[in-house]
Design a protein around this motif. Structure first.
Motif, PDB file in Angstrom:
ATOM      1  N   GLY A 215     -25.960  -3.089 -17.972  1.00 19.18           N
ATOM      2  CA  GLY A 215     -24.679  -3.517 -18.566  1.00 19.18           C
ATOM      3  C   GLY A 215     -23.750  -4.259 -17.784  1.00 19.18           C
ATOM      4  O   GLY A 215     -22.892  -4.900 -18.300  1.00 19.18           O
ATOM      5  N   LEU A 216     -24.175  -4.612 -16.446  1.00 18.13           N
ATOM      6  CA  LEU A 216     -23.342  -5.565 -15.589  1.00 18.13           C
ATOM      7  C   LEU A 216     -23.809  -6.711 -15.078  1.00 18.13           C
ATOM      8  O   LEU A 216     -22.930  -7.761 -15.196  1.00 18.13           O
ATOM      9  CB  LEU A 216     -22.979  -4.632 -14.146  1.00 18.13           C
ATOM     10  CG  LEU A 216     -22.352  -3.119 -14.322  1.00 18.13           C
ATOM     11  CD1 LEU A 216     -22.369  -2.779 -12.775  1.00 18.13           C
ATOM     12  CD2 LEU A 216     -21.061  -3.357 -14.935  1.00 18.13           C
ATOM     13  N   SER A 217     -25.057  -6.917 -15.473  1.00 16.11           N
ATOM     14  CA  SER A 217     -25.656  -8.172 -15.223  1.00 16.11           C
ATOM     15  C   SER A 217     -26.683  -8.909 -16.615  1.00 16.11           C
ATOM     16  O   SER A 217     -26.628  -9.929 -16.507  1.00 16.11           O
ATOM     17  CB  SER A 217     -26.748  -7.984 -14.238  1.00 16.11           C
ATOM     18  OG  SER A 217     -27.931  -7.441 -14.487  1.00 16.11           O
ATOM     19  N   GLY A 218     -26.768  -7.884 -17.370  1.00 18.74           N
ATOM     20  CA  GLY A 218     -27.456  -8.435 -18.789  1.00 18.74           C
ATOM     21  C   GLY A 218     -29.144  -8.484 -18.373  1.00 18.74           C
ATOM     22  O   GLY A 218     -29.642  -8.787 -19.408  1.00 18.74           O
ATOM     23  N   ALA A 219     -29.318  -8.229 -17.307  1.00 20.20           N
ATOM     24  CA  ALA A 219     -30.954  -8.120 -17.143  1.00 20.20           C
ATOM     25  C   ALA A 219     -31.690  -7.130 -18.012  1.00 20.20           C
ATOM     26  O   ALA A 219     -31.359  -6.090 -18.087  1.00 20.20           O
ATOM     27  CB  ALA A 219     -31.365  -7.820 -15.643  1.00 20.20           C
ATOM     28  N   VAL A 220     -32.659  -7.812 -18.635  1.00 21.61           N
ATOM     29  CA  VAL A 220     -33.682  -7.085 -19.536  1.00 21.61           C
ATOM     30  C   VAL A 220     -34.443  -6.011 -18.606  1.00 21.61           C
ATOM     31  O   VAL A 220     -35.080  -6.111 -17.634  1.00 21.61           O
ATOM     32  CB  VAL A 220     -34.580  -7.844 -20.193  1.00 21.61           C
ATOM     33  CG1 VAL A 220     -35.601  -6.989 -21.185  1.00 21.61           C
ATOM     34  CG2 VAL A 220     -33.833  -8.756 -21.280  1.00 21.61           C
ATOM     35  N   LEU A 221     -34.385  -4.830 -18.797  1.00 24.05           N
ATOM     36  CA  LEU A 221     -35.219  -3.877 -18.079  1.00 24.05           C
ATOM     37  C   LEU A 221     -35.930  -2.930 -18.609  1.00 24.05           C
ATOM     38  O   LEU A 221     -36.202  -2.943 -20.080  1.00 24.05           O
ATOM     39  CB  LEU A 221     -34.078  -2.584 -17.644  1.00 24.05           C
ATOM     40  CG  LEU A 221     -32.768  -3.109 -16.977  1.00 24.05           C
ATOM     41  CD1 LEU A 221     -31.781  -2.024 -16.793  1.00 24.05           C
ATOM     42  CD2 LEU A 221     -33.145  -3.959 -15.635  1.00 24.05           C
ATOM     43  N   HIS A 222     -37.146  -2.180 -18.122  1.00 29.58           N
ATOM     44  CA  HIS A 222     -38.097  -1.534 -18.597  1.00 29.58           C
ATOM     45  C   HIS A 222     -38.381  -0.524 -17.462  1.00 29.58           C
ATOM     46  O   HIS A 222     -38.018  -0.484 -16.373  1.00 29.58           O
ATOM     47  CB  HIS A 222     -39.365  -2.296 -19.037  1.00 29.58           C
ATOM     48  CG  HIS A 222     -40.162  -2.650 -17.808  1.00 29.58           C
ATOM     49  ND1 HIS A 222     -41.402  -3.446 -17.809  1.00 29.58           N
ATOM     50  CD2 HIS A 222     -39.607  -3.378 -16.596  1.00 29.58           C
ATOM     51  CE1 HIS A 222     -41.734  -3.884 -16.719  1.00 29.58           C
ATOM     52  NE2 HIS A 222     -40.832  -3.808 -15.873  1.00 29.58           N
ATOM     53  N   TRP A 223     -38.877   0.624 -18.066  1.00 27.94           N
ATOM     54  CA  TRP A 223     -39.271   1.613 -17.214  1.00 27.94           C
ATOM     55  C   TRP A 223     -40.564   1.626 -16.634  1.00 27.94           C
ATOM     56  O   TRP A 223     -41.574   1.291 -17.392  1.00 27.94           O
ATOM     57  CB  TRP A 223     -39.279   3.101 -18.214  1.00 27.94           C
ATOM     58  CG  TRP A 223     -39.340   4.377 -17.488  1.00 27.94           C
ATOM     59  CD1 TRP A 223     -40.524   5.176 -17.479  1.00 27.94           C
ATOM     60  CD2 TRP A 223     -38.482   4.951 -16.386  1.00 27.94           C
ATOM     61  NE1 TRP A 223     -40.293   6.297 -16.499  1.00 27.94           N
ATOM     62  CE2 TRP A 223     -39.069   6.221 -16.118  1.00 27.94           C
ATOM     63  CE3 TRP A 223     -37.161   4.728 -16.152  1.00 27.94           C
ATOM     64  CZ2 TRP A 223     -38.572   7.118 -15.156  1.00 27.94           C
ATOM     65  CZ3 TRP A 223     -36.500   5.862 -15.275  1.00 27.94           C
ATOM     66  CH2 TRP A 223     -37.158   6.786 -14.855  1.00 27.94           C
ATOM     67  N   LYS A 224     -40.431   1.403 -15.160  1.00 35.87           N
ATOM     68  CA  LYS A 224     -42.023   1.133 -14.494  1.00 35.87           C
ATOM     69  C   LYS A 224     -41.779   1.976 -13.027  1.00 35.87           C
ATOM     70  O   LYS A 224     -40.855   2.163 -12.409  1.00 35.87           O
ATOM     71  CB  LYS A 224     -41.924  -0.121 -14.170  1.00 35.87           C
ATOM     72  CG  LYS A 224     -43.426  -0.736 -13.697  1.00 35.87           C
ATOM     73  CD  LYS A 224     -43.402  -1.988 -13.352  1.00 35.87           C
ATOM     74  CE  LYS A 224     -44.510  -2.748 -12.748  1.00 35.87           C
ATOM     75  NZ  LYS A 224     -44.602  -3.925 -12.495  1.00 35.87           N
ATOM     76  N   THR A 225     -42.797   2.882 -13.076  1.00 34.37           N
ATOM     77  CA  THR A 225     -43.079   3.644 -11.798  1.00 34.37           C
ATOM     78  C   THR A 225     -41.865   4.316 -11.501  1.00 34.37           C
ATOM     79  O   THR A 225     -41.497   4.525 -10.393  1.00 34.37           O
ATOM     80  CB  THR A 225     -43.304   2.821 -10.708  1.00 34.37           C
ATOM     81  OG1 THR A 225     -42.443   1.876 -10.432  1.00 34.37           O
ATOM     82  CG2 THR A 225     -44.817   2.038 -10.969  1.00 34.37           C
ATOM     83  N   GLY A 226     -41.269   5.109 -12.463  1.00 33.67           N
ATOM     84  CA  GLY A 226     -40.227   6.285 -12.371  1.00 33.67           C
ATOM     85  C   GLY A 226     -38.778   5.430 -12.035  1.00 33.67           C
ATOM     86  O   GLY A 226     -37.912   6.213 -11.434  1.00 33.67           O
ATOM     87  N   THR A 227     -38.785   4.234 -12.531  1.00 34.11           N
ATOM     88  CA  THR A 227     -37.429   3.801 -12.400  1.00 34.11           C
ATOM     89  C   THR A 227     -37.082   2.584 -13.192  1.00 34.11           C
ATOM     90  O   THR A 227     -38.080   1.964 -13.907  1.00 34.11           O
ATOM     91  CB  THR A 227     -36.911   3.214 -11.020  1.00 34.11           C
ATOM     92  OG1 THR A 227     -35.686   2.900 -10.780  1.00 34.11           O
ATOM     93  CG2 THR A 227     -37.793   1.985 -10.775  1.00 34.11           C
ATOM     94  N   PHE A 228     -35.946   2.126 -13.509  1.00 34.77           N
ATOM     95  CA  PHE A 228     -35.563   1.031 -14.618  1.00 34.77           C
ATOM     96  C   PHE A 228     -35.370  -0.192 -13.523  1.00 34.77           C
ATOM     97  O   PHE A 228     -34.850  -0.463 -12.799  1.00 34.77           O
ATOM     98  CB  PHE A 228     -34.068   1.175 -15.417  1.00 34.77           C
ATOM     99  CG  PHE A 228     -34.396   2.010 -16.444  1.00 34.77           C
ATOM    100  CD1 PHE A 228     -34.960   1.782 -17.689  1.00 34.77           C
ATOM    101  CD2 PHE A 228     -33.834   3.473 -16.295  1.00 34.77           C
ATOM    102  CE1 PHE A 228     -35.097   2.545 -18.710  1.00 34.77           C
ATOM    103  CE2 PHE A 228     -33.984   4.401 -17.252  1.00 34.77           C
ATOM    104  CZ  PHE A 228     -34.576   3.755 -18.601  1.00 34.77           C
ATOM    105  N   THR A 229     -36.311  -1.303 -13.966  1.00 34.69           N
ATOM    106  CA  THR A 229     -36.418  -2.505 -13.287  1.00 34.69           C
ATOM    107  C   THR A 229     -36.565  -3.623 -14.173  1.00 34.69           C
ATOM    108  O   THR A 229     -36.824  -3.615 -15.215  1.00 34.69           O
ATOM    109  CB  THR A 229     -37.772  -2.395 -12.560  1.00 34.69           C
ATOM    110  OG1 THR A 229     -38.837  -2.334 -13.180  1.00 34.69           O
ATOM    111  CG2 THR A 229     -37.892  -1.445 -11.514  1.00 34.69           C
ATOM    112  N   PRO A 230     -36.042  -4.779 -13.475  1.00 37.76           N
ATOM    113  CA  PRO A 230     -35.807  -5.912 -14.486  1.00 37.76           C
ATOM    114  C   PRO A 230     -37.158  -6.599 -14.833  1.00 37.76           C
ATOM    115  O   PRO A 230     -38.554  -6.363 -14.322  1.00 37.76           O
ATOM    116  CB  PRO A 230     -35.254  -6.903 -13.508  1.00 37.76           C
ATOM    117  CG  PRO A 230     -34.581  -6.295 -12.344  1.00 37.76           C
ATOM    118  CD  PRO A 230     -35.561  -5.067 -12.376  1.00 37.76           C
TER     119      PRO A 230
END
Length: 466
Positions: A215-230
């Motif tokens: 919500g601050l950078s706009g980077a598309v995220l996905h759930w990977k290895t236990g965290t949201f990453t770009p």
């Protein structure tokens, strides 16, 4: 995921009233306490928390319920009792609504959101033994992994409540990221935005059409290895969500002051005076209140603020302050004990509508007073096109544009007056205060030209060069 329900009452809920509220589930449910008794939990027969209730807070600052909830209450102090219901159990949200509704009925208050209020007995029919128990004892955290604490919020405005503050502190202690997941309709308060600004912490927006994005950078995220990453494209660049694109220009403006003060570690030191001075110069009144979380509940008192910071020293102290309802103003303060003394890092934001003019002509006088009386180190004044109410939506917003920068007299002396006073590419500063030991005030423009950003960057490079 959790659902939040808040009872707002003119009287403090006493123990019998709280127990009457917790009886919303009937006699088969149990009661537990956590967080050293500060949180009461309504539990299923197996001990699983269904509703967590925080200790009531007396909010004595006008306008806080409207600022954070859009909910108006009668004039005067109000007791804020917040309940969080686990959505893993179907009845939990209704239990929280019945708990809050019972408090409001007995004490003559109201409930937010209003549609949640009820006084019905809500029997537990779900087989909770078939539902995995939460992996964390914190009522604010919904998912806990080795690297990340995830908080799922569906409130319209995400404030830095004591729930979130505790989750952030616990995550940092365990070297985990804090990631807050919200719908795209949610906004952040400035204190929450400041807390999530540094990676690996994130504001994760869950959009039905566009998936997850920052919500601050706009980077598309996905759930990977236990965290949201770009998510990266074929070239390795971070993808930006379409939903994050800019909206039509707002007519709102925000005046942002970022300042640092430094004081000798003296037993007579009173903190908060620099912030109070800034409020008086720019709004005509001192802050309305302060607190260590939102809602801001304590009437403004520099002396009480100082006592709290002193009791926590040498650990840092983080605080929030707000202005009066007629002028949106929010500040965060971080008090630090350093080898040089006691420092205050302050960010103050004030909101203005399209028909209002930010008081830029007051900045030079304010800087003079801050240097003469309050140990000014630096003061950066910026303007940005953004919401008057100072909330942060999950979309691209214009960055702040530097308007002026003030270097305190002690910093000028340390750098050297000749060097600080003659940056090779400008701007030429104005001396403030005594001619023999002035502060230097550099003006970049009126906040409408992005050229000011590069001018400010060159100035800082010149001043900090070895």
């Amino acid at each position: 995921m959790t659902k939040d329900v808040i009872a707002l009452t003119p009287e403090m809920p006493d123990l019998p009233t709280l127990l009457a509220g917790l009886y919303a589930g009937g006699p088969d449910l149990g009661v537990n306490t956590t967080a050293d008794g500060a949180v009461v939990q309504l539990c299923g027969p197996d001990g699983r928390p269904l509703v967590s209730v925080e200790a009531p807070i007396l909010v004595q600052v006008p306008g806080e319920t409207f600022r954070l909830l859009g909910h108006t209450v009668a004039d005067g102090p109000v007791w804020w009792t917040e309940a969080r219901a686990s959505t893993a159990v179907a009845e939990a949200a209704r239990l929280a609504g019945s708990f809050a509704g019972r408090l409001a009925t007995v004490l003559g208050g109201t409930v937010w959101p209003p549609e949640a209020a009820t006084t019905d007995v809500v029997p537990l029919t779900t087989d909770v033994s078939a539902i995995p128990a939460p992996a964390t004892g914190s009522p604010a955290v919904d998912v806990l992994t080795a690297t990340t604490a995830v908080v799922i919020q569906d409130r319209p405005l995400i404030a830095m409540t004591s729930w979130l503050s505790d989750a952030l502190r616990s995550a940092a202690t365990a070297e985990r990221a804090l990631q807050i997941v919200t719908p795209p309709t949610a906004r952040l308060t400035l204190p929450t935005r400041a807390a999530l600004r540094g990676l690996p912490n994130r504001w994760v927006v869950q959009d039905a059409e566009h998936g997850y994005y920052d919500g601050l950078s706009g980077a598309v995220l996905h759930w990977k290895t236990g965290t949201f990453t770009p998510v990266h494209d074929e070239q390795g660049a971070t993808r930006v969500a379409e939903a994050f694109g800019p909206r039509p220009d707002t007519d709102g403006r925000q005046l942002i002051l970022t300042l640092r003060t430094r004081h000798p570690a003296d037993e007579n030191l009173v903190l908060g005076r620099a912030l109070e001075t800034a409020f008086r110069h720019l709004t005509g009144a001192p802050p309305a209140g302060w607190s260590t979380a939102e809602p801001v509940n304590l009437p403004w008192s520099a002396r009480q603020l100082t006592d709290l910071a002193r009791s926590r020293a040498p650990r840092p102290t983080w605080l929030v302050a707000v202005g009066h309802p007629d002028r949106p103003a929010v500040a965060t303060v971080r008090v630090l004990r350093t080898p040089a003394g006691v420092e205050e890092d302050i960010t103050l934001a004030l909101g203005y509508g399209g028909d209002e003019t930010p008081p830029l002509d007051a900045i030079e006088e304010l800087a003079t007073v801050l240097d003469a009386k309050h140990g000014l180190v630096t003061l950066l004044t910026s303007l940005r096109a953004a919401r008057r109410d100072l909330t942060v939506p999950p979309r691209l917003e214009a960055p702040p544009v530097p308007v002026a920068f003030t270097l305190g007299s002690a910093e000028v002396e340390a750098i050297g007056q000749s060097r600080a006073g003659h940056p090779p590419l400008g701007p030429t500063p104005t001396g403030l205060g005594p001619a023999g030991k002035p502060a230097l005030h550099y003006v970049f423009g009126n906040g409408f030209t992005t050229h000011s950003v590069s001018v400010f960057q060159r100035l800082i490079q010149h001043l900090t060069r070895e």
